[in-house]
Design a protein around this motif. Structure first.
Motif, PDB file in Angstrom:
ATOM      1  N   GLY A 100       0.814  -1.212   0.000  1.00  0.00           N
ATOM      2  CA  GLY A 100       0.000   0.000   0.000  1.00  0.00           C
ATOM      3  C   GLY A 100       0.844   1.258   0.000  1.00  0.00           C
ATOM      4  N   ILE A 101       1.925   1.259   0.794  1.00  0.00           N
ATOM      5  CA  ILE A 101       2.817   2.431   0.827  1.00  0.00           C
ATOM      6  C   ILE A 101       3.497   2.637  -0.526  1.00  0.00           C
ATOM      7  CG2 ILE A 101       4.912   3.354   1.885  1.00  0.00           C
ATOM      8  CD1 ILE A 101       4.074   1.917   4.479  1.00  0.00           C
ATOM      9  N   ASN A 102       3.950   1.551  -1.131  1.00  0.00           N
ATOM     10  CA  ASN A 102       4.600   1.671  -2.447  1.00  0.00           C
ATOM     11  C   ASN A 102       3.631   2.146  -3.516  1.00  0.00           C
ATOM     12  OD1 ASN A 102       7.037   0.790  -1.384  1.00  0.00           O
ATOM     13  ND2 ASN A 102       6.585  -1.375  -1.795  1.00  0.00           N
ATOM     14  N   ALA A 103       2.364   1.733  -3.403  1.00  0.00           N
ATOM     15  CA  ALA A 103       1.367   2.170  -4.385  1.00  0.00           C
ATOM     16  C   ALA A 103       1.103   3.663  -4.271  1.00  0.00           C
ATOM     17  CB  ALA A 103       0.075   1.381  -4.197  1.00  0.00           C
ATOM     18  N   LYS A 104       1.115   4.207  -3.031  1.00  0.00           N
ATOM     19  CA  LYS A 104       0.904   5.644  -2.860  1.00  0.00           C
ATOM     20  C   LYS A 104       2.086   6.450  -3.390  1.00  0.00           C
ATOM     21  CE  LYS A 104      -2.138   5.292   1.182  1.00  0.00           C
ATOM     22  NZ  LYS A 104      -2.295   5.622   2.621  1.00  0.00           N
ATOM     23  N   ARG A 105       3.284   5.932  -3.182  1.00  0.00           N
ATOM     24  CA  ARG A 105       4.476   6.657  -3.621  1.00  0.00           C
ATOM     25  C   ARG A 105       4.682   6.583  -5.134  1.00  0.00           C
ATOM     26  NH1 ARG A 105       8.906   4.742   0.975  1.00  0.00           N
ATOM     27  NH2 ARG A 105       7.911   5.794   2.762  1.00  0.00           N
ATOM     28  N   ALA A 106       4.191   5.533  -5.747  1.00  0.00           N
ATOM     29  CA  ALA A 106       4.407   5.359  -7.188  1.00  0.00           C
ATOM     30  C   ALA A 106       3.616   6.404  -7.961  1.00  0.00           C
ATOM     31  CB  ALA A 106       3.999   3.953  -7.621  1.00  0.00           C
ATOM     32  N   SER A 107       4.228   6.936  -9.009  1.00  0.00           N
ATOM     33  CA  SER A 107       3.566   7.928  -9.858  1.00  0.00           C
ATOM     34  C   SER A 107       2.752   7.221 -10.928  1.00  0.00           C
ATOM     35  CB  SER A 107       4.605   8.840 -10.520  1.00  0.00           C
ATOM     36  OG  SER A 107       5.492   8.067 -11.306  1.00  0.00           O
ATOM     37  N   LEU A 108       1.718   7.895 -11.366  1.00  0.00           N
ATOM     38  CA  LEU A 108       0.842   7.330 -12.385  1.00  0.00           C
ATOM     39  C   LEU A 108       1.526   7.414 -13.748  1.00  0.00           C
ATOM     40  CD1 LEU A 108      -1.925   6.172 -13.144  1.00  0.00           C
ATOM     41  CD2 LEU A 108      -2.747   8.519 -13.418  1.00  0.00           C
ATOM     42  N   ASN A 109       1.780   6.271 -14.336  1.00  0.00           N
ATOM     43  CA  ASN A 109       2.423   6.211 -15.648  1.00  0.00           C
ATOM     44  C   ASN A 109       1.366   6.337 -16.734  1.00  0.00           C
ATOM     45  OD1 ASN A 109       4.972   5.807 -14.524  1.00  0.00           O
ATOM     46  ND2 ASN A 109       4.652   3.588 -14.393  1.00  0.00           N
ATOM     47  N   ARG A 110       1.290   7.520 -17.310  1.00  0.00           N
ATOM     48  CA  ARG A 110       0.326   7.759 -18.373  1.00  0.00           C
ATOM     49  C   ARG A 110       0.970   7.493 -19.727  1.00  0.00           C
ATOM     50  NH1 ARG A 110      -2.364  13.451 -17.772  1.00  0.00           N
ATOM     51  NH2 ARG A 110      -3.786  12.435 -19.225  1.00  0.00           N
ATOM     52  N   LEU A 114      -0.756  10.897 -24.478  1.00  0.00           N
ATOM     53  CA  LEU A 114      -1.574  11.803 -23.673  1.00  0.00           C
ATOM     54  C   LEU A 114      -0.710  12.850 -22.974  1.00  0.00           C
ATOM     55  CD1 LEU A 114      -4.052   9.228 -22.079  1.00  0.00           C
ATOM     56  CD2 LEU A 114      -4.431  10.710 -24.051  1.00  0.00           C
ATOM     57  N   THR A 115       0.447  12.443 -22.497  1.00  0.00           N
ATOM     58  CA  THR A 115       1.345  13.400 -21.841  1.00  0.00           C
ATOM     59  C   THR A 115       1.816  14.473 -22.818  1.00  0.00           C
ATOM     60  OG1 THR A 115       2.088  11.615 -20.399  1.00  0.00           O
ATOM     61  CG2 THR A 115       3.442  13.602 -20.480  1.00  0.00           C
ATOM     62  N   ALA A 116       2.186  14.056 -24.015  1.00  0.00           N
ATOM     63  CA  ALA A 116       2.629  15.026 -25.022  1.00  0.00           C
ATOM     64  C   ALA A 116       1.492  15.967 -25.412  1.00  0.00           C
ATOM     65  CB  ALA A 116       3.155  14.290 -26.254  1.00  0.00           C
ATOM     66  N   LEU A 117       0.269  15.453 -25.469  1.00  0.00           N
ATOM     67  CA  LEU A 117      -0.875  16.299 -25.819  1.00  0.00           C
ATOM     68  C   LEU A 117      -1.133  17.341 -24.739  1.00  0.00           C
ATOM     69  CD1 LEU A 117      -3.169  16.789 -27.824  1.00  0.00           C
ATOM     70  CD2 LEU A 117      -4.543  15.127 -26.570  1.00  0.00           C
ATOM     71  N   ASP A 118      -1.022  16.928 -23.476  1.00  0.00           N
ATOM     72  CA  ASP A 118      -1.213  17.886 -22.384  1.00  0.00           C
ATOM     73  C   ASP A 118      -0.134  18.964 -22.396  1.00  0.00           C
ATOM     74  OD1 ASP A 118      -3.400  16.460 -21.643  1.00  0.00           O
ATOM     75  OD2 ASP A 118      -2.407  15.335 -20.045  1.00  0.00           O
ATOM     76  N   ASP A 119       1.112  18.560 -22.656  1.00  0.00           N
ATOM     77  CA  ASP A 119       2.199  19.547 -22.716  1.00  0.00           C
ATOM     78  C   ASP A 119       1.989  20.534 -23.852  1.00  0.00           C
ATOM     79  OD1 ASP A 119       3.320  18.242 -20.594  1.00  0.00           O
ATOM     80  OD2 ASP A 119       4.739  17.071 -21.804  1.00  0.00           O
TER      81      ASP A 119
END
Length: 237
Positions: A100-110, A114-119
């Motif tokens: 659970g702790i590792n899941a909270k610390r992990a960043s969402l890999n998009r 989609l990331t390039a479109l947002d940028d």
């Protein structure tokens, strides 16, 4: 009891085989009679004493293959009885909590798309927010100045239809400089005329007055010419 027909019939299969064998023997006999002796190939006497390389390779003894060394006696496996004293170390960890702790610390890999479109959208918004509306861009102002300079050069290089042949138009800066020199000369001549004695009628004073008045007339005519917007001078050949 066999019929007369059975005694008279022949075994056609055996008869055909016998006939074929007889034909083969006759053909083989004719081929042996026609067979000519094999001609001996021509060989130069120069190489009669040279031994064939193929014969040497055939008669050469085969080399013995390398023997794989025996390594069975060099490796030893410890007996299973030595593993009786081994103790396993166990940790009382709460894996659910750790996950659970590792899941909270992990960043969402998009996805990259989609990331390039947002940028890209963010950059466009920043450009719109920082854009100064109502102002002429600097590149257009620079281009406008270049157009004005090119137009001035074109007008300056265009020959004047009123210019007489064999003449050229005097540049504006030279015309103004010459006009200033003429005005200064006019003031100087007027000053000299004013310094002449009024009541003196000597020949020397008269000649000096006439010379100054002539210079003043010439200077005034030149001032009229160089006061024009266009001045043409003769081209020296």
């Amino acid at each position: 009891m066999r019929s007369n027909f059975d005694f008279k019939t022949k075994n056609q299969l055996n008869e055909n085989v016998r006939r074929l064998r007889e034909i083969q023997r006759n053909c083989k006999k004719r081929q042996e009679e026609k067979q000519e002796p094999v001609k001996v190939l021509w060989k130069s006497e120069k190489y009669s004493c040279v031994e064939s390389k193929i014969k040497q390779d055939i008669e050469k003894p085969l080399e013995s293959r390398p023997v794989t060394p025996d390594i069975t006696n060099k490796t030893s496996v410890p007996p299973a009885s030595t593993a009786q004293n081994v103790t396993l170390i166990r940790h009382n960890w709460d894996f659910i909590k750790v996950n659970g702790i590792n899941a909270k610390r992990a960043s969402l890999n998009r996805p990259h798309s989609l990331t390039a479109l947002d940028d890209s959208k963010k950059r466009q918004e920043d450009l719109l927010n920082n854009y100064h509306f109502g102002e002429v861009p600097s590149y257009l102002q620079k281009r406008k100045q270049e157009w004005r300079h090119e137009e001035d050069q074109r007008i300056a290089n265009t020959p004047d239809p009123s210019m007489p042949p064999g003449h050229r138009q005097l540049p504006e800066n030279e015309r103004k400089e010459t006009l200033e020199l003429l005005l200064a000369k006019q003031r100087d001549v007027v000053t000299h005329i004013q310094k002449l004695p009024i009541g003196a009628d000597t020949i020397r004073v008269k000649q000096q007055r006439q010379s100054l008045e002539k210079q003043l007339t010439e200077v005034e005519e030149a001032i009229k010419i160089f006061s024009r917007p266009k001045v043409f001078v003769r081209v020296e050949s």
